[in-house]
Design an enzyme around this catalytic site. Structure first.
Site, PDB file in Angstrom:
ATOM      1  N   LYS A  87      -6.980   3.383  -2.762  1.00  0.00           N
ATOM      2  CA  LYS A  87      -7.320   3.302  -1.339  1.00  0.00           C
ATOM      3  C   LYS A  87      -7.587   4.699  -0.804  1.00  0.00           C
ATOM      4  CE  LYS A  87      -5.030   1.930   3.020  1.00  0.00           C
ATOM      5  NZ  LYS A  87      -3.836   1.247   3.582  1.00  0.00           N
ATOM      6  N   LYS A 138     -10.129   0.141  -1.853  1.00  0.00           N
ATOM      7  CA  LYS A 138      -9.948  -0.148  -0.430  1.00  0.00           C
ATOM      8  C   LYS A 138     -10.370   1.056   0.393  1.00  0.00           C
ATOM      9  CE  LYS A 138      -6.532  -1.450   3.089  1.00  0.00           C
ATOM     10  NZ  LYS A 138      -5.155  -1.949   3.356  1.00  0.00           N
ATOM     11  N   ASP A 198       0.862  -1.177   0.000  1.00  0.00           N
ATOM     12  CA  ASP A 198       0.000   0.000   0.000  1.00  0.00           C
ATOM     13  C   ASP A 198       0.904   1.234   0.000  1.00  0.00           C
ATOM     14  OD1 ASP A 198      -1.890  -1.988   0.412  1.00  0.00           O
ATOM     15  OD2 ASP A 198      -2.921  -0.938   2.042  1.00  0.00           O
TER      16      ASP A 198
END
Length: 253
Positions: A160, A190, A98
């Site tokens: 995300k 996400k 991430d």
């Protein structure tokens, strides 16, 4: 699109990144966190890069995968540093990365620069799931759309919402809807940052979220099916699992 009624605890656990990103985590806290993750039945844990190597061995006999963060939490590291950090994390045992987008590039409208830094990380870890953290609460709707497009062009796998550490805020239904509409199912979405209850999970799933970054996983499970979210706000021992939620485990996660 997933509806709130269709979204089950099994679906949630399979798509939950159980998170521990608190600075200063001790080996004992990591050990307890990993034990809790296995008891809860989550698909992945999201931990700091320095914890990845220590977590890899205990999880080797389980189905739980390791997610870690790059350029965290500010995103102002150079593309070269982010790429090197990602490569090292994968070598240490991370299955997913991430990375935090450089928000300054986004605010300046330098979408070529945004795409280039994501591409640098993508090239450093080919075949590894890559998520791009946009920090949506600090961006305009148009900036969210453009950031999603840059992430897709650079061949990221997910966009995300948040780090969970920015004062601007965390995940919102509005941001998730924009992200989901922009990527059109070609990338995952996400949601992370401030997700405390089963009701919030269901609402975000209905908006288009396909993965969830959460530290209060046990409390979310305890609140599942309840109209009131009051039970999800307190840390403690899970009735279902005996899992202990670590205080401060992941900032605003």
């Amino acid at each position: 699109m997933t509806t709130a009624a269709d979204f089950t605890t099994e679906t949630f656990l399979a798509n939950a990144d159980h998170t521990l990103l608190a600075p200063g985590t001790t080996p004992a806290e990591l050990e307890q966190f990993l034990l809790d993750a296995r008891r809860l039945g989550v698909g992945r844990v999201c931990i700091s890069p320095t914890l990845v190597e220590d977590a890899a061995a205990p999880l080797r006999s389980s189905a739980v995968q390791i997610v870690t963060v790059v350029g965290f939490p500010s995103g102002v590291h150079t593309a070269e540093v982010k790429a090197a950090e990602a490569a090292q994390a994968v070598a240490d045992g991370a299955a997913e990365i991430d990375m935090v987008m450089n928000r300054g590039l986004a605010r300046a409208g330098d979408w070529g620069g945004v795409q280039a830094e994501i591409q640098a990380v993508r090239d450093a870890v080919p075949g590894v799931v890559l998520k791009v953290i946009l920090e949506t609460a600090a961006l305009s709707d148009a900036q969210i759309v453009a950031a999603c497009r840059a992430a897709e062009a650079a061949r990221a796998d997910f966009v995300k919402t948040s780090t969970g550490f920015d004062p601007a805020g965390g995940a919102s239904v509005h941001a998730v809807q924009i992200m989901a509409e922009t990527v059109g199912g070609r990338l995952g979405v996400k949601a992370s940052g401030g997700i405390r209850t089963a009701a919030a999970v269901r609402e975000l799933a209905a908006a288009g979220a396909t993965r969830f970054g959460v530290s209060g996983t046990a409390a979310i499970l305890e609140s599942w099916g309840h109209q009131s979210s009051s039970a999800a706000g307190s840390a403690g021992v899970s009735v279902a699992t005996g899992a202990i939620q670590l205080p401060g485990a992941g900032g605003a996660y």
